[in-house]
Design an enzyme around this catalytic site. Structure first.
Site, PDB file in Angstrom:
ATOM      1  N   LEU A  90       0.828  -1.207   0.000  1.00  0.00           N
ATOM      2  CA  LEU A  90       0.000   0.000   0.000  1.00  0.00           C
ATOM      3  C   LEU A  90       0.866   1.262   0.000  1.00  0.00           C
ATOM      4  CD1 LEU A  90      -2.858  -0.992   2.490  1.00  0.00           C
ATOM      5  CD2 LEU A  90      -2.888  -1.066   0.001  1.00  0.00           C
ATOM      6  N   CYS A  91       1.952   1.227  -0.787  1.00  0.00           N
ATOM      7  CA  CYS A  91       2.827   2.405  -0.881  1.00  0.00           C
ATOM      8  C   CYS A  91       3.179   2.676  -2.341  1.00  0.00           C
ATOM      9  CB  CYS A  91       4.070   2.237  -0.029  1.00  0.00           C
ATOM     10  SG  CYS A  91       4.925   0.667  -0.191  1.00  0.00           S
ATOM     11  N   GLY A  92       2.186   2.550  -3.213  1.00  0.00           N
ATOM     12  CA  GLY A  92       2.383   2.878  -4.617  1.00  0.00           C
ATOM     13  C   GLY A  92       3.397   1.966  -5.290  1.00  0.00           C
TER      14      GLY A  92
END
Length: 291
Positions: A90-92
């Site tokens: 969930l950090c691109g």
């Protein structure tokens, strides 16, 4: 066409998702400040440490007494790639960009007839390249339980790498991480740590002569292992700041997208409800006219 109940449920679901992404964005923003300060505070020390090592390495040159960590094994046939990523997603594109760079380097080395070994730091990097390069894995460092990266963590990784080097398991070691620039920019970086590779500063010590006690070789033999740990620690700190910056940006985009989806679903819900009301009115009027 979805029913009014289905649309209402979808709107509620997206609203709940937006609350989660907004909360994650705020948490990442709080963590980013500490991580960014730590990464920026480490840079002057790392740069100066490397400058000292660079000066010593230049004075030793290619002498036979130069430490093995500086001169290398005399071969570059076996490469160890240390892929450093995050334990969470969930950090691109933070994790995937580092893995992509490492995968490209591994393919380039294999195409040149070299042997590639991979040591992963962080679960996401291992998962990203396991399918393509799983047969090259030689180890994994799990930092899931580590709440805040410290120098001890870097030392443990450095000891593992140095032990493998002393055991003749590889000739060249390269670390892969993301250098933090700002919240929206993190640069995937490959840095060779064994043999030590330094970029000399033309002005650094240009007009200064030093006398070393003991010899340059003895000092280098002591400092080079510390230099490996220092570079790994700096990379971990850069990764920490990059991860939080990427997560903050990704969660901000997700929150905005959720808001746009809520607006679209709300419009669709209102139109559907208006259509239902209109149909009911038509039926009432038609019934009254029939009577």
């Amino acid at each position: 066409m979805p029913s009014l109940k289905d649309l209402k449920n979808r709107i509620d679901s997206v609203k709940n998702t937006r609350k989660i992404t907004k909360a994650m964005q705020m948490v990442a923003a709080a963590k980013l400040r500490r991580a960014q300060e730590a990464a920026e505070a480490s840079r002057p020390y790392t740069e100066r440490f490397n400058a000292v090592l660079c000066g010593l390495a230049a004075s030793v040159g290619g002498s036979d007494s130069a430490p093995k960590l500086l001169s290398g094994t005399g071969s570059d046939q076996i490469h160890l790639l240390v892929v450093m990523t995050a334990e969470r997603g969930l950090c691109g594109g933070f994790n995937s960009n580092i893995a992509k760079l490492a995968r490209a380097k591994a393919e380039e080395l294999k195409a040149a007839g070299k042997t590639v070994k991979i040591l992963t730091v962080g679960k996401k990097g291992r998962d990203a390249i396991k399918r393509d390069l799983g047969d090259s894995f030689v180890g994994h460092v799990d930092l899931t339980e580590v709440k805040r990266i410290g120098y001890d963590n870097a030392q443990d990784i450095a000891r593992d790498i140095l032990a493998r080097f002393d055991g003749g398991e590889f000739d060249v070691a390269t670390i892969f991480y993301a250098k933090f620039v700002n919240v929206v920019s993190q640069i995937p970086t490959a840095q060779q740590i064994i043999p030590a590779a330094f970029e000399a500063d033309a002005d650094e010590g240009a007009n200064t002569l030093y006398d070393y006690e003991p010899s340059e070789e003895a000092i280098l033999a002591d400092l080079l292992p510390r230099g490996v740990a220092t570079q790994i620690f700096a990379a971990l700190l850069e990764n920490g700041a990059s991860e939080q910056g990427a997560r903050m940006s990704a969660m901000d985009n997700a929150t905005r997208n959720a808001g746009e989806m809520i607006d679209k679903l709300t419009i669709e819900f209102n139109r559907s409800r208006q259509a239902v009301i209109t149909n009911e009115l038509i039926e009432i009027i038609s019934g009254a006219e029939a009577l």
